[in-house]
Design a protein around this motif. Structure first.
Motif, PDB file in Angstrom:
ATOM      1  N   GLU A 213      61.680  42.222 -24.904  1.00 13.85           N
ATOM      2  CA  GLU A 213      61.263  42.555 -26.273  1.00 13.85           C
ATOM      3  C   GLU A 213      60.181  43.634 -26.281  1.00 13.85           C
ATOM      4  O   GLU A 213      60.200  44.531 -27.134  1.00 13.85           O
ATOM      5  CB  GLU A 213      60.753  41.294 -26.983  1.00 13.85           C
TER       6      GLU A 213
ATOM      7  N   ASN B  14      49.779  40.223 -21.366  1.00 13.44           N
ATOM      8  CA  ASN B  14      48.956  39.022 -21.263  1.00 13.44           C
ATOM      9  C   ASN B  14      48.632  38.396 -22.613  1.00 13.44           C
ATOM     10  O   ASN B  14      48.311  37.213 -22.689  1.00 13.44           O
ATOM     11  CB  ASN B  14      47.647  39.366 -20.535  1.00 13.44           C
ATOM     12  N   ASN B  15      48.707  39.200 -23.668  1.00 15.96           N
ATOM     13  CA  ASN B  15      48.295  38.699 -24.986  1.00 15.96           C
ATOM     14  C   ASN B  15      49.432  38.636 -25.997  1.00 15.96           C
ATOM     15  O   ASN B  15      49.183  38.451 -27.189  1.00 15.96           O
ATOM     16  CB  ASN B  15      47.171  39.582 -25.535  1.00 15.96           C
ATOM     17  N   SER B  16      50.654  38.767 -25.502  1.00  9.84           N
ATOM     18  CA  SER B  16      51.803  38.744 -26.401  1.00  9.84           C
ATOM     19  C   SER B  16      52.710  37.561 -26.085  1.00  9.84           C
ATOM     20  O   SER B  16      52.857  37.162 -24.927  1.00  9.84           O
ATOM     21  CB  SER B  16      52.601  40.049 -26.261  1.00  9.84           C
ATOM     22  N   ASP B  17      53.320  36.999 -27.123  1.00 13.95           N
ATOM     23  CA  ASP B  17      54.302  35.924 -26.941  1.00 13.95           C
ATOM     24  C   ASP B  17      55.693  36.491 -26.691  1.00 13.95           C
ATOM     25  O   ASP B  17      56.644  35.745 -26.447  1.00 13.95           O
ATOM     26  CB  ASP B  17      54.342  35.014 -28.178  1.00 13.95           C
ATOM     27  N   LYS B  18      55.838  37.794 -26.763  1.00 17.24           N
ATOM     28  CA  LYS B  18      57.143  38.423 -26.597  1.00 17.24           C
ATOM     29  C   LYS B  18      57.553  38.462 -25.127  1.00 17.24           C
ATOM     30  O   LYS B  18      56.710  38.510 -24.228  1.00 17.24           O
ATOM     31  CB  LYS B  18      57.111  39.855 -27.140  1.00 17.24           C
ATOM     32  N   SER B  19      58.871  38.440 -24.902  1.00 21.84           N
ATOM     33  CA  SER B  19      59.389  38.581 -23.545  1.00 21.84           C
ATOM     34  C   SER B  19      59.245  40.035 -23.101  1.00 21.84           C
ATOM     35  O   SER B  19      58.999  40.934 -23.924  1.00 21.84           O
ATOM     36  CB  SER B  19      60.867  38.181 -23.490  1.00 21.84           C
TER      37      SER B  19
END
Length: 267
Positions: free
Chosen positions: A223, A215-220
């Motif tokens: 990733e 929820n707090n990561s921009d990673k796929s």
């Protein structure tokens, strides 16, 4: 606004509690209707200022919104044996899996129907509900429905009603899939000699932490998996076994089976 809930089971009661918690309606404007006479006193304990009835006791139902919360397998019988007529002024909100707007309109002889699919985390106000509506329902009426649905978590309007069977399979049934996987992980922990309660703690906190990372990561997701699965390591060994046994394919097949069952419920 007066709301009647036909089918005061877990989901109907969950919705009612959320409406009262956020003061969207007054307790005296809530009418809970159960098919089971023995449940009336227990429901009354939870909703002392609301009207509690059995289906047989009602001759005339006055409500701005009527929520249909009976089991989808029981809907045809319930609709064909209602001892009262639904007013043309009432809006009907169905939270039954699988039952189409067209079928609800036909069996209730009522055209103003909103169909929604919530999930069990609505019990904690953390659910998600997909919903759609029949023609002829105004924007303001839809906004009132959305305001009520949002009191149980989040809601998403869908233009295409056919997608609701997919929503049923994905999020409606979805919590059970996570419980199933969590149970398997806990049992794996006990097989490795970890105490069951300790195994539960490790798995539940891992699940909670993983959710917050997503929820707090921009990673796929790919990733994020790579961040954990270093080459030649323990995670890679587990993931390789999952792939060899086609776990992802099995999960997909299960979810599609749930969608198919949702479609069957409308027949």
């Amino acid at each position: 606004m007066k709301i009647a809930v036909l089918g005061a089971g877990n989901m109907g009661i969950s919705f009612s509690r959320s409406f009262l918690k956020y003061e969207l309606i007054k307790p005296q404007n809530l009418h809970l209707i159960t098919r089971n006479e023995n449940k009336k006193s227990k429901i009354k304990e939870s909703f002392p200022d609301s009207e509690i009835s059995t289906f047989e006791e009602i001759k005339n139902l006055e409500a701005d919104l009527i929520i249909i919360a009976v089991k989808p397998q029981d809907f045809t019988f319930v609709a064909e044996n209602l001892p009262f007529k639904i007013s043309e002024k009432s809006l009907v909100l169905s939270i039954m899996a699988g039952i189409s707007i067209e079928k609800i309109q036909k069996l209730l002889n009522h055209k103003f129907v909103v169909r929604a699919m919530p999930n069990s985390p609505t019990l904690l106000g953390m659910g998600i509900t997909g919903y759609t509506a029949a023609d002829g329902i105004s924007f303001s009426e839809l906004m009132n429905v959305e305001r009520l649905l949002n009191s149980t978590g989040r809601s998403v309007y869908l233009e295409d009603e056919s997608l609701l069977d997919g929503v049923t399979a994905l999020s409606g049934s979805g919590p059970a899939y996570f419980y199933y996987i969590i149970d398997a992980m806990i049992k794996a922990g006990t097989e490795m000699g970890i105490d069951e309660n300790l195994s539960k703690l490790f798995v539940k906190q891992t699940m909670l932490g993983a959710y917050h990372l997503i929820n707090n990561s921009d990673k796929s997701l790919e990733e994020l998996i790579k961040d954990v699965a270093s080459k030649g390591g323990t995670t890679e060994a587990a993931l390789k076994t999952f792939e060899e046994n086609e776990l992802k394919s099995i999960l997909t097949k299960g979810i599609l089976a749930a969608e198919n069952r949702a479609k069957e419920l409308n027949k």
